[in-house]
Design a protein around this motif. Structure first.
Motif, PDB file in Angstrom:
ATOM      1  N   GLY A 139      -4.430  18.611   1.891  1.00  0.00           N
ATOM      2  CA  GLY A 139      -3.989  17.418   1.165  1.00  0.00           C
ATOM      3  C   GLY A 139      -4.296  16.132   1.899  1.00  0.00           C
ATOM      4  N   ALA A 140      -5.086  16.251   2.980  1.00  0.00           N
ATOM      5  CA  ALA A 140      -5.313  15.094   3.845  1.00  0.00           C
ATOM      6  C   ALA A 140      -6.050  13.965   3.138  1.00  0.00           C
ATOM      7  CB  ALA A 140      -6.085  15.523   5.092  1.00  0.00           C
ATOM      8  N   GLN A 141      -7.049  14.306   2.330  1.00  0.00           N
ATOM      9  CA  GLN A 141      -7.841  13.269   1.669  1.00  0.00           C
ATOM     10  C   GLN A 141      -6.980  12.458   0.710  1.00  0.00           C
ATOM     11  OE1 GLN A 141     -11.110  12.343   2.341  1.00  0.00           O
ATOM     12  NE2 GLN A 141     -10.433  10.608   1.117  1.00  0.00           N
ATOM     13  N   LYS A 142      -6.175  13.140  -0.083  1.00  0.00           N
ATOM     14  CA  LYS A 142      -5.290  12.430  -1.008  1.00  0.00           C
ATOM     15  C   LYS A 142      -4.249  11.626  -0.230  1.00  0.00           C
ATOM     16  CE  LYS A 142      -5.454  12.274  -4.716  1.00  0.00           C
ATOM     17  NZ  LYS A 142      -6.074  11.208  -5.540  1.00  0.00           N
ATOM     18  N   GLY A 143      -3.766  12.190   0.867  1.00  0.00           N
ATOM     19  CA  GLY A 143      -2.803  11.467   1.691  1.00  0.00           C
ATOM     20  C   GLY A 143      -3.392  10.181   2.238  1.00  0.00           C
ATOM     21  N   LEU A 144      -4.662  10.259   2.650  1.00  0.00           N
ATOM     22  CA  LEU A 144      -5.322   9.067   3.185  1.00  0.00           C
ATOM     23  C   LEU A 144      -5.455   7.985   2.118  1.00  0.00           C
ATOM     24  CD1 LEU A 144      -6.736   7.853   5.676  1.00  0.00           C
ATOM     25  CD2 LEU A 144      -8.885   8.718   4.757  1.00  0.00           C
ATOM     26  N   GLU A 145      -5.664   8.383   0.863  1.00  0.00           N
ATOM     27  CA  GLU A 145      -5.766   7.402  -0.227  1.00  0.00           C
ATOM     28  C   GLU A 145      -4.461   6.630  -0.377  1.00  0.00           C
ATOM     29  OE1 GLU A 145      -7.171   9.163  -3.839  1.00  0.00           O
ATOM     30  OE2 GLU A 145      -8.876  10.134  -2.850  1.00  0.00           O
ATOM     31  N   PHE A 146      -3.333   7.325  -0.236  1.00  0.00           N
ATOM     32  CA  PHE A 146      -2.049   6.625  -0.326  1.00  0.00           C
ATOM     33  C   PHE A 146      -1.836   5.720   0.874  1.00  0.00           C
ATOM     34  CE2 PHE A 146      -1.154   9.941  -3.454  1.00  0.00           C
ATOM     35  CZ  PHE A 146      -0.545   9.181  -4.445  1.00  0.00           C
ATOM     36  N   ILE A 147      -2.276   6.183   2.051  1.00  0.00           N
ATOM     37  CA  ILE A 147      -2.189   5.333   3.238  1.00  0.00           C
ATOM     38  C   ILE A 147      -3.032   4.078   3.031  1.00  0.00           C
ATOM     39  CG2 ILE A 147      -2.691   5.177   5.711  1.00  0.00           C
ATOM     40  CD1 ILE A 147      -0.380   7.055   5.086  1.00  0.00           C
ATOM     41  N   GLN A 148      -4.199   4.251   2.394  1.00  0.00           N
ATOM     42  CA  GLN A 148      -5.072   3.110   2.134  1.00  0.00           C
ATOM     43  C   GLN A 148      -4.416   2.126   1.171  1.00  0.00           C
ATOM     44  OE1 GLN A 148      -7.933   2.896   3.958  1.00  0.00           O
ATOM     45  NE2 GLN A 148      -7.894   0.773   3.261  1.00  0.00           N
ATOM     46  N   CYS A 149      -3.616   2.654   0.247  1.00  0.00           N
ATOM     47  CA  CYS A 149      -2.846   1.772  -0.644  1.00  0.00           C
ATOM     48  C   CYS A 149      -1.947   0.858   0.179  1.00  0.00           C
ATOM     49  CB  CYS A 149      -1.958   2.608  -1.577  1.00  0.00           C
ATOM     50  SG  CYS A 149      -2.779   3.258  -3.023  1.00  0.00           S
ATOM     51  N   VAL A 150      -1.284   1.430   1.172  1.00  0.00           N
ATOM     52  CA  VAL A 150      -0.395   0.651   2.020  1.00  0.00           C
ATOM     53  C   VAL A 150      -1.185  -0.403   2.787  1.00  0.00           C
ATOM     54  CG1 VAL A 150       1.274   0.754   3.904  1.00  0.00           C
ATOM     55  CG2 VAL A 150       1.189   2.591   2.231  1.00  0.00           C
ATOM     56  N   VAL A 151      -2.369  -0.023   3.265  1.00  0.00           N
ATOM     57  CA  VAL A 151      -3.231  -0.970   3.980  1.00  0.00           C
ATOM     58  C   VAL A 151      -3.542  -2.171   3.095  1.00  0.00           C
ATOM     59  CG1 VAL A 151      -5.554  -1.314   4.912  1.00  0.00           C
ATOM     60  CG2 VAL A 151      -4.254   0.721   5.541  1.00  0.00           C
ATOM     61  N   GLU A 152      -3.890  -1.918   1.837  1.00  0.00           N
ATOM     62  CA  GLU A 152      -4.216  -3.007   0.908  1.00  0.00           C
ATOM     63  C   GLU A 152      -3.008  -3.896   0.644  1.00  0.00           C
ATOM     64  OE1 GLU A 152      -7.238  -3.779  -0.005  1.00  0.00           O
ATOM     65  OE2 GLU A 152      -7.910  -2.087   1.206  1.00  0.00           O
ATOM     66  N   ILE A 153      -1.833  -3.265   0.520  1.00  0.00           N
ATOM     67  CA  ILE A 153      -0.615  -4.049   0.306  1.00  0.00           C
ATOM     68  C   ILE A 153      -0.353  -4.956   1.508  1.00  0.00           C
ATOM     69  CG2 ILE A 153       1.899  -3.899   0.091  1.00  0.00           C
ATOM     70  CD1 ILE A 153       1.466  -1.331  -1.542  1.00  0.00           C
ATOM     71  N   LEU A 154      -0.529  -4.401   2.721  1.00  0.00           N
ATOM     72  CA  LEU A 154      -0.297  -5.185   3.934  1.00  0.00           C
ATOM     73  C   LEU A 154      -1.289  -6.340   4.048  1.00  0.00           C
ATOM     74  CD1 LEU A 154       0.453  -2.338   6.510  1.00  0.00           C
ATOM     75  CD2 LEU A 154       2.056  -4.045   5.649  1.00  0.00           C
ATOM     76  N   LYS A 155      -2.514  -6.095   3.633  1.00  0.00           N
ATOM     77  CA  LYS A 155      -3.498  -7.174   3.656  1.00  0.00           C
ATOM     78  C   LYS A 155      -3.076  -8.313   2.752  1.00  0.00           C
ATOM     79  CE  LYS A 155      -7.617  -4.504   4.956  1.00  0.00           C
ATOM     80  NZ  LYS A 155      -8.916  -3.956   4.485  1.00  0.00           N
ATOM     81  N   GLY A 156      -2.410  -7.954   1.646  1.00  0.00           N
ATOM     82  CA  GLY A 156      -1.899  -8.977   0.741  1.00  0.00           C
ATOM     83  C   GLY A 156      -0.835  -9.834   1.400  1.00  0.00           C
TER      84      GLY A 156
END
Length: 338
Positions: A83-100
């Protein structure tokens, strides 16, 4: 799913209104399901959406709320490399939110920070180690991971070394989980890589050498195991306090004889690395039919069990061995303390 959720953080009301068959809401519910029940996450989400409709300033609160759940879901998925790839996608969501929010970050930094936080809190070691395994499976290089971890811990090498040590143990245990005959060679290779990485990072740590020796012994590489065990003994001799190694039922396949028996009946053993080093050294010598070399080491083995440098906590392992160390015999090529 992650794309839809990221769009939701930007335009929550319209995204929900235009979502076919409420598919987006199901995505959100899957994220919220990871929250503790007392958080009443669904109610909180609805409240935030209503407030956002009348007060755009609430957008930040909504993003922070979703960020918390995104990263929890991502970290949970990364407990299993599948499930690592899908997990990384959610982590990337957080990255985008933080960039905001004007915070520069990347997924690797966020993951490494979570490992540091877990270690500080004393969270369960297997879960933290599993995330490190997933990070490697996703293609993050060891050098990148170690560098980022060191930045998060003021250039300390101890945490990266311990994480690789634990991750190697996880891979070693998993290699034997699904097979009664042959272990998973891929997982064994990963286990060896990470255990050796721990040794390379912290060569003065006895427990890393001894853990590697246990791995080599379990996989019938006796000469190499003897070399690692001897190195563990040398590092223990120069240490002011003996390092502990713990074994429980998940790792009982790495043990034999009375050690395995003790694990089965007591769930866990916690012993100085020096004890396990002598155990590996003696049993490997016996396997190689070098009993004349093994027998003189028995006194060193018993001395290690009573070493005053060990921690002061009551240890059933020592009681078990000291009470049963009066005689010894060899059986099936394995040293048994009668």
């Amino acid at each position: 799913m992650s794309i839809a959720l990221m769009e939701f953080t930007e335009k929550p009301i319209s995204s929900l209104a235009n979502s076919p068959d409420l598919g987006l809401m199901k995505c959100i519910e899957s994220v919220l399901s990871l929250a503790p029940k007392e958080d009443e996450s669904n109610s909180k989400l609805i409240t935030l959406l209503r407030e956002l409709d009348s007060s755009p300033e609430k957008k930040r609160d909504l993003k922070m709320f979703l960020k918390y759940h995104f990263i929890n879901l991502g970290l949970t998925l990364m407990m299993d490399p599948k499930g690592a790839q899908k997990g990384l996608e959610f982590i990337q969501c957080v990255v985008e939110i933080l960039k905001g929010f004007g915070k520069r970050t990347n997924a690797l930094e966020l993951l490494c920070n979570s490992l540091v936080t877990c270690s500080v809190r004393g969270d369960e070691e297997v879960g933290t180690a599993s995330r490190l395994v997933s990070m490697r499976c996703l293609g993050f290089s060891d050098e990148e991971i170690i560098s980022t971890l060191m930045k998060s811990t003021a250039d300390s090498i101890e945490l990266p070394a311990n994480l690789y040590h634990n991750a190697g143990c996880v891979c070693h245990a998993r290699a034997y989980e699904d097979s009664f005959d042959e272990p998973d060679e891929g997982l064994l290779c990963q286990a060896e890589e990470m255990l050796k990485k721990a040794v390379d990072l912290q060569p003065d740590s006895a427990c890393h050498h001894v853990e590697l020796s246990m791995f080599l012994y379990r996989n019938d590489r006796f000469e190499e195991a003897i070399t690692s065990a001897k190195q563990g003994i040398e590092e223990s001799r120069s240490s002011e306090e003996l390092e502990d190694i713990g074994y429980d039922k998940s790792e009982e396949t790495t043990l034999d004889g009375n050690l395995g028996y003790h694990v089965q009946h007591n769930d866990v053993i916690q012993a100085p690395a020096l004890v396990f080093a002598y155990y590996v050294l003696v049993t490997c010598l016996v396997e190689l039919d070098r009993k004349d070399e093994a027998l003189p080491l028995m006194e060193s083995y018993k001395t290690a069990c009573c070493d005053p440098r060990k921690t002061n906590r009551i240890n059933r392992f020592f009681i078990f061995f000291i009470e049963n160390c009066q005689e010894h015999s060899f059986h099936r090529g394995i040293l048994l303390i009668a």
